[in-house]
Motif scaffolding. Structure first.
Motif, mmCIF file in Angstrom:
data_model
loop_
_atom_site.group_PDB
_atom_site.id
_atom_site.type_symbol
_atom_site.label_atom_id
_atom_site.label_comp_id
_atom_site.label_asym_id
_atom_site.label_seq_id
_atom_site.Cartn_x
_atom_site.Cartn_y
_atom_site.Cartn_z
ATOM 1 N N LEU A 66 0.833 -1.210 0.000
ATOM 2 C CA LEU A 66 0.000 0.000 0.000
ATOM 3 C C LEU A 66 0.865 1.257 0.000
ATOM 4 N N GLU A 67 1.984 1.228 0.731
ATOM 5 C CA GLU A 67 2.903 2.371 0.732
ATOM 6 C C GLU A 67 3.428 2.652 -0.672
ATOM 7 N N ALA A 68 3.786 1.594 -1.385
ATOM 8 C CA ALA A 68 4.316 1.766 -2.737
ATOM 9 C C ALA A 68 3.259 2.349 -3.669
ATOM 10 N N ILE A 69 2.012 1.907 -3.515
ATOM 11 C CA ILE A 69 0.925 2.435 -4.342
ATOM 12 C C ILE A 69 0.720 3.920 -4.059
ATOM 13 N N VAL A 70 0.708 4.301 -2.766
ATOM 14 C CA VAL A 70 0.556 5.704 -2.402
ATOM 15 C C VAL A 70 1.729 6.526 -2.930
ATOM 16 N N HIS A 71 2.923 5.973 -2.856
ATOM 17 C CA HIS A 71 4.107 6.663 -3.385
ATOM 18 C C HIS A 71 3.937 6.951 -4.883
ATOM 19 N N ILE A 72 3.461 5.972 -5.625
ATOM 20 C CA ILE A 72 3.256 6.165 -7.063
ATOM 21 C C ILE A 72 2.171 7.207 -7.319
ATOM 22 N N LEU A 73 1.077 7.131 -6.572
ATOM 23 C CA LEU A 73 -0.038 8.062 -6.779
ATOM 24 C C LEU A 73 0.337 9.500 -6.460
ATOM 25 N N GLN A 74 1.387 9.720 -5.695
ATOM 26 C CA GLN A 74 1.831 11.072 -5.366
ATOM 27 C C GLN A 74 2.648 11.704 -6.486
ATOM 28 N N GLN A 75 3.042 10.914 -7.482
ATOM 29 C CA GLN A 75 3.923 11.426 -8.525
ATOM 30 C C GLN A 75 3.144 12.272 -9.528
ATOM 31 N N PRO A 76 3.646 13.474 -9.855
ATOM 32 C CA PRO A 76 2.921 14.378 -10.761
ATOM 33 C C PRO A 76 2.822 13.881 -12.197
ATOM 34 N N CYS A 77 3.649 12.900 -12.588
ATOM 35 C CA CYS A 77 3.592 12.430 -13.975
ATOM 36 C C CYS A 77 2.371 11.539 -14.222
ATOM 37 N N LEU A 78 1.685 11.131 -13.145
ATOM 38 C CA LEU A 78 0.463 10.327 -13.289
ATOM 39 C C LEU A 78 -0.748 11.245 -13.294
ATOM 40 N N THR A 79 -1.673 10.997 -14.207
ATOM 41 C CA THR A 79 -2.915 11.762 -14.260
ATOM 42 C C THR A 79 -4.077 10.801 -14.495
ATOM 43 N N GLY A 80 -5.272 11.304 -14.327
ATOM 44 C CA GLY A 80 -6.468 10.545 -14.679
ATOM 45 C C GLY A 80 -6.578 9.194 -14.018
ATOM 46 N N VAL A 81 -6.236 9.106 -12.731
ATOM 47 C CA VAL A 81 -6.359 7.824 -12.022
ATOM 48 C C VAL A 81 -7.837 7.478 -11.894
ATOM 49 N N SER A 452 -9.441 5.538 -17.648
ATOM 50 C CA SER A 452 -8.565 6.661 -17.365
ATOM 51 C C SER A 452 -8.505 7.547 -18.602
ATOM 52 N N LEU A 453 -8.910 8.797 -18.442
ATOM 53 C CA LEU A 453 -8.919 9.731 -19.571
ATOM 54 C C LEU A 453 -8.203 11.000 -19.132
ATOM 55 N N PHE A 454 -7.274 11.462 -19.949
ATOM 56 C CA PHE A 454 -6.441 12.614 -19.628
ATOM 57 C C PHE A 454 -7.238 13.893 -19.890
ATOM 58 N N THR A 455 -7.646 14.577 -18.829
ATOM 59 C CA THR A 455 -8.397 15.827 -18.962
ATOM 60 C C THR A 455 -7.822 16.871 -18.014
ATOM 61 N N ILE A 456 -8.038 18.141 -18.346
ATOM 62 C CA ILE A 456 -7.646 19.262 -17.495
ATOM 63 C C ILE A 456 -8.881 20.137 -17.302
ATOM 64 N N GLU A 457 -9.212 20.392 -16.061
ATOM 65 C CA GLU A 457 -10.428 21.153 -15.760
ATOM 66 C C GLU A 457 -10.150 22.653 -15.748
ATOM 67 N N HIS A 458 -11.103 23.426 -16.258
ATOM 68 C CA HIS A 458 -11.049 24.880 -16.106
ATOM 69 C C HIS A 458 -12.420 25.368 -15.653
#
Length: 466
Positions: A66-81, A452-458
């Motif tokens: 679980l720690e490793a998963i949280v570590h990955i989810l904190q990385q800015p290169c991941l989007t659209g989880v 998972s779809l790459f979107t940016i909200e405005h």
């Protein structure tokens, strides 16, 4: 192991659980993913709380995973989880002799997200490299079978189909297993801009901040397995890129924008986008990939274009607030409250500042459907200044055919997943470009499918007749 040693290990594991529980609410996740992580962390904590301190065997812990998963989810290169620690449904298929059926529980995937503009599934292993078996053994199905099952599920999936499978070994992986993954599945090592160390601090009784837990991912190994020919993933049936009508962006336009940008925030904003539109004429995927290699694209939907040219976004707030309420109600009818809300939002946080950081250095694309809808709205509701800005904006964008990806078009068309939106967002998905949008109802509907779809909200803006 001595009783004192087991007790210390239990207490440390509990602290690690609480760290995961504390971090999870701050992760950029949708509610369903966040609640899944919290449920798993609390489950592990409850298990540890029931463990006896007297035991002759070493504890089997899941908190590292679980720690490793949280570590990955904190990385800015991941989007659209869109999915965390949930099985992917498996349809009836037969791949390479591996049979599955619709009654099975599916295959477990730790993270479904977008990485480097492409949809991926991430499998996380926190095991000691010495205890990662390649073939089936008494206590494990073996890594080979696990990878085969995940690949079979990926290849049989329509809407959740990933570009690749990412294997994240947080403690590294042995040379034998690494070589087998390369030989049998074409795995290749990739470098991700992940932070190497993970720290957590807490306040002690004297008010000092002390390091409670520190973990290094310096030995982590990240391998990528391509699912198959990506052309099968992104091309839609009956959809070809047959060339396009592109508004020519000449050096003259660039000079014109540069001259105007000093006194015009709008021109200053759009001048920060990359120009030199490309032409698309029956491109093969390999040609497109080569073209996109050093290009950072962004796909605009209609809401984004409206927000850029709206009078509210371009200095019209004072004029609107100075207009009698009766006149505004007559002009905007039932949208009066909506427009005034946007005016107040603009005063507090100018949207050009927000969007400047999003579009700067990127090349903008719009599909034919967005172009048509945008032009109709501007002609019907836009004022002379808004029409002028719309004309300037379109000169800076590349018009591409409606070319939605197969996976987005594979979603059922419903009231929440309208066909026109599937075309717009699917075209961005085809080009591996995030879609800039205020249509969060569609984004939420997509996330509820698990895709998972790459979107940016405005924030939304309306045309005011300026």
């Amino acid at each position: 192991m001595k009783e004192s040693g087991i007790s210390e290990e239990l207490e440390l594991a509990k602290k690690r659980c609480w760290v995961v529980i504390d971090r999870t609410p701050r992760l950029p996740l949708i509610d369903s993913c966040r609640s899944t992580l919290l449920r798993l962390a609390h489950s592990e904590l409850n298990f540890l709380s029931r463990c006896p301190t007297r035991s002759s065997t070493r504890l089997s812990l899941n908190i590292g995973h679980l720690e490793a998963i949280v570590h990955i989810l904190q990385q800015p290169c991941l989007t659209g989880v869109s999915r965390v620690c949930k099985p992917i449904p498996v349809s009836s298929t037969d791949w390479n002799g591996l049979k599955t059926n619709s009654c099975s529980k599916g295959v477990h995937v730790d993270i479904v997200c977008t990485l480097n503009r492409q949809p991926v599934w991430i499998i996380v292993s926190d095991r000691n490299p010495r205890y990662i078996p390649w073939d089936k053994c008494q206590k494990s199905k073996g890594l080979r079978l696990r990878v085969e099952e995940v690949l079979a599920a990926a290849r049989s999936s329509m809407t959740l189909k990933p570009y690749s499978i990412i294997l994240f070994f947080s403690n590294g992986v042995g040379n034998f297993v690494r070589e087998k993954l390369r030989e049998e599945f074409g795995a290749s090592e990739i470098e991700l801009e992940f932070s190497v160390f993970d720290f957590d601090f807490s306040e002690d009784l004297d008010g000092e901040w002390i390091n409670v837990l520190a973990r290094s991912y310096q030995d982590a190994c990240v391998l990528e397995i391509k699912v198959d020919d990506i052309g099968d993933i992104i091309s839609s049936p009956g959809c070809e890129l047959k060339g396009l009508s592109v508004a020519a962006v000449t050096p003259r336009l660039s000079e014109e924008l540069a001259e105007r940008s000093a006194g015009d925030p709008f021109c200053s904003l759009i001048s920060r986008m990359k120009y030199c539109p490309f032409e698309v004429k029956n491109l093969e995927y390999s040609e497109m990939k080569e073209l996109l290699g050093d290009v950072d694209l962004i796909n605009f939907d209609t809401t984004a274009l409206i927000a850029l040219v709206s009078g509210i976004s371009n200095g019209g707030t004072e004029k609107l607030l100075g207009t009698p309420e009766s006149e505004l109600r007559q002009r905007f009818k039932g949208n009066f409250e909506f427009v005034i809300g946007q005016v107040m939002s603009e005063i507090e946080n100018p949207i050009h500042v927000e969007l400047g950081g999003v579009i700067s250095g990127r090349r903008g694309i719009i599909c034919e459907s967005v172009h048509s809808e945008f032009m109709d709205l501007v002609l019907m509701c836009g004022g002379p200044n808004e029409k002028f800005r719309a004309n300037q904006l379109l000169k800076c964008l590349t018009l591409v055919p409606d070319s939605p990806s197969q996976r987005v078009m594979g979603l059922p068309t419903t009231r929440k997943l309208a066909l026109k939106n599937k075309v717009v967002f699917g075209t961005g998905d085809y080009w591996f470009a995030p879609t800039l949008t205020a249509n969060m109802a569609f984004v939420r509907a997509i996330s509820q499918t698990g895709m998972s779809l790459f979107t940016i909200e405005h924030r939304p803006r309306a045309l005011t007749g300026d």
